[in-house]
Design a protein around this motif. Structure first.
Motif, PDB file in Angstrom:
ATOM      1  N   VAL A  10       7.950  10.384   2.124  1.00 13.57           N
ATOM      2  CA  VAL A  10       7.721   8.975   2.467  1.00 13.57           C
ATOM      3  C   VAL A  10       8.003   8.116   1.236  1.00 13.57           C
ATOM      4  O   VAL A  10       7.465   8.386   0.160  1.00 13.57           O
ATOM      5  N   PRO A  11       8.838   7.084   1.360  1.00 13.65           N
ATOM      6  CA  PRO A  11       9.118   6.234   0.200  1.00 13.65           C
ATOM      7  C   PRO A  11       7.859   5.698  -0.486  1.00 13.65           C
ATOM      8  O   PRO A  11       7.834   5.584  -1.713  1.00 13.65           O
ATOM      9  N   LEU A  12       6.818   5.382   0.281  1.00 19.81           N
ATOM     10  CA  LEU A  12       5.582   4.880  -0.321  1.00 19.81           C
ATOM     11  C   LEU A  12       4.710   5.998  -0.876  1.00 19.81           C
ATOM     12  O   LEU A  12       3.645   5.741  -1.436  1.00 19.81           O
ATOM     13  N   GLN A  13       5.131   7.250  -0.670  1.00 18.44           N
ATOM     14  CA  GLN A  13       4.483   8.409  -1.292  1.00 18.44           C
ATOM     15  C   GLN A  13       3.031   8.608  -0.879  1.00 18.44           C
ATOM     16  O   GLN A  13       2.209   9.101  -1.671  1.00 18.44           O
ATOM     17  N   ARG A  14       2.704   8.238   0.346  1.00 16.65           N
ATOM     18  CA  ARG A  14       1.372   8.501   0.880  1.00 16.65           C
ATOM     19  C   ARG A  14       1.427   8.426   2.392  1.00 16.65           C
ATOM     20  O   ARG A  14       2.444   8.008   2.974  1.00 16.65           O
ATOM     21  N   VAL A  15       0.336   8.821   3.042  1.00 16.45           N
ATOM     22  CA  VAL A  15       0.225   8.671   4.490  1.00 16.45           C
ATOM     23  C   VAL A  15      -0.552   7.396   4.793  1.00 16.45           C
ATOM     24  O   VAL A  15      -1.226   6.838   3.915  1.00 16.45           O
ATOM     25  N   ALA A  16      -0.463   6.936   6.028  1.00 21.45           N
ATOM     26  CA  ALA A  16      -1.165   5.723   6.431  1.00 21.45           C
ATOM     27  C   ALA A  16      -2.630   6.018   6.703  1.00 21.45           C
ATOM     28  O   ALA A  16      -3.037   7.166   6.928  1.00 21.45           O
ATOM     29  N   THR A  17      -3.427   4.972   6.721  1.00 23.56           N
ATOM     30  CA  THR A  17      -4.798   5.071   7.200  1.00 23.56           C
ATOM     31  C   THR A  17      -4.830   4.615   8.651  1.00 23.56           C
ATOM     32  O   THR A  17      -3.927   3.904   9.120  1.00 23.56           O
ATOM     33  N   LYS A  18      -5.863   5.000   9.372  1.00 17.42           N
ATOM     34  CA  LYS A  18      -5.998   4.570  10.763  1.00 17.42           C
ATOM     35  C   LYS A  18      -6.096   3.054  10.853  1.00 17.42           C
ATOM     36  O   LYS A  18      -5.539   2.443  11.779  1.00 17.42           O
ATOM     37  N   ASP A  19      -6.773   2.427   9.911  1.00 16.21           N
ATOM     38  CA  ASP A  19      -6.928   0.975   9.955  1.00 16.21           C
ATOM     39  C   ASP A  19      -5.601   0.256   9.721  1.00 16.21           C
ATOM     40  O   ASP A  19      -5.359  -0.811  10.291  1.00 16.21           O
ATOM     41  N   GLU A  20      -4.739   0.830   8.877  1.00 15.53           N
ATOM     42  CA  GLU A  20      -3.429   0.213   8.657  1.00 15.53           C
ATOM     43  C   GLU A  20      -2.604   0.239   9.936  1.00 15.53           C
ATOM     44  O   GLU A  20      -1.926  -0.746  10.274  1.00 15.53           O
ATOM     45  N   VAL A  21      -2.649   1.349  10.648  1.00 12.50           N
ATOM     46  CA  VAL A  21      -1.924   1.438  11.916  1.00 12.50           C
ATOM     47  C   VAL A  21      -2.561   0.503  12.947  1.00 12.50           C
ATOM     48  O   VAL A  21      -1.868  -0.227  13.666  1.00 12.50           O
ATOM     49  N   ALA A  22      -3.885   0.492  13.013  1.00 11.12           N
ATOM     50  CA  ALA A  22      -4.583  -0.337  14.002  1.00 11.12           C
ATOM     51  C   ALA A  22      -4.258  -1.815  13.838  1.00 11.12           C
ATOM     52  O   ALA A  22      -4.144  -2.548  14.828  1.00 11.12           O
ATOM     53  N   SER A  23      -4.086  -2.258  12.600  1.00 12.65           N
ATOM     54  CA  SER A  23      -3.817  -3.684  12.379  1.00 12.65           C
ATOM     55  C   SER A  23      -2.515  -4.131  13.016  1.00 12.65           C
ATOM     56  O   SER A  23      -2.342  -5.319  13.339  1.00 12.65           O
ATOM     57  N   ALA A  24      -1.580  -3.197  13.235  1.00  9.95           N
ATOM     58  CA  ALA A  24      -0.319  -3.554  13.884  1.00  9.95           C
ATOM     59  C   ALA A  24      -0.550  -3.966  15.338  1.00  9.95           C
ATOM     60  O   ALA A  24       0.118  -4.869  15.855  1.00  9.95           O
TER      61      ALA A  24
END
Length: 241
Positions: A201-215
């Motif tokens: 992943v270019p950002l070098q990490r996985v997402a959090t559930k809250d980051e996905v939920a905000s979409a």
């Protein structure tokens, strides 16, 4: 606030992304109704979130046409209907049976098609339908899931035209994120898989559930976005140097 007093139905709202969206929607002032497969999970989620606002829940099989029909007949229209109906599978076309690939597509696409056709007649004017697609993965290592996601993306594009101008249709496409879907893994295994995945992943990490939920909150709130698949994937499809 934009979502204040709006009625939000979350199909698959007792865990993972759905539960995170329920929390954020309540915090934004929405009236939330969650659907889960098991009554115990519905009750637990309501108990955990009721202090944040107005939340109700129903336990049913969201892939059952009869159960969905009965549910919508008993409800007034919603401002937004969100679906987390999904299915996961790994492996390519030769690694899986035809039946397994067919089931993955059934779970990812046809279940959402059935829900969408019902939800289309139970939305308040100006409301929206938001589905869940997916990002990352390849036909050679996630054959059924990839086809299912592509089908959902096509469904979003078609429904956005068919349901305009009164309703909007979009989807969110997260990539691999630690959620309840991976509950069979130990915390150590999840940490190891997260670290391995982050390397691609270019950002070098996985997402959090809250980051996905905000979409999902964004897509509910922006009245001029329709027919779009919003990728929340850290740029995984772009590759890394």
């Amino acid at each position: 606030m934009k979502l204040e007093q709006q009625r939000v139905l979350i199909v698959g709202g007792t865990s993972g992304f759905g539960k995170a969206v329920a929390r954020q929607a309540l915090q934004a002032g929405a009236q939330v109704h969650i659907i889960g497969h098991q009554q115990a999970h519905v009750d637990t989620t309501i108990a955990q979130l009721r202090s944040l606002g107005a939340i109700k829940g129903t336990a049913l099989d969201a892939q059952s046409e009869a159960a969905l029909t009965a549910f919508f007949e008993q409800q007034s229209a919603f401002n937004h209907v969100l679906s987390f109906l999904n299915g996961a599978m790994g492996g390519g076309f030769l690694d899986n049976s035809v039946a397994a690939i067919r089931q993955a597509i059934e779970d990812k696409f046809f279940a959402n098609l059935q829900l969408s056709k019902m939800a289309a007649t139970h939305l308040i004017d100006g409301g929206s339908l938001i589905l869940t697609s997916g990002a990352g993965g390849h036909p050679a290592d996630a054959s059924g899931a990839i086809i299912g996601n592509q089908a959902i993306n096509t469904l979003v594009a078609g429904l956005a035209v068919e349901m305009a101008p009164h309703y909007r249709v979009n989807a969110v496409a997260p990539t691999w994120t630690p959620t309840g879907l991976w509950r069979q893994l130990t915390p150590q295994a999840i940490q190891k898989q997260s670290a391995a995945f982050a390397k691609g992943v270019p950002l070098q990490r996985v997402a959090t559930k809250d980051e996905v939920a905000s979409a999902y909150l964004y897509l509910m709130s922006n009245d001029f976005v329709t027919g779009q698949v919003l990728h929340v994937d850290g740029g995984v499809d772009l590759g890394v140097r």
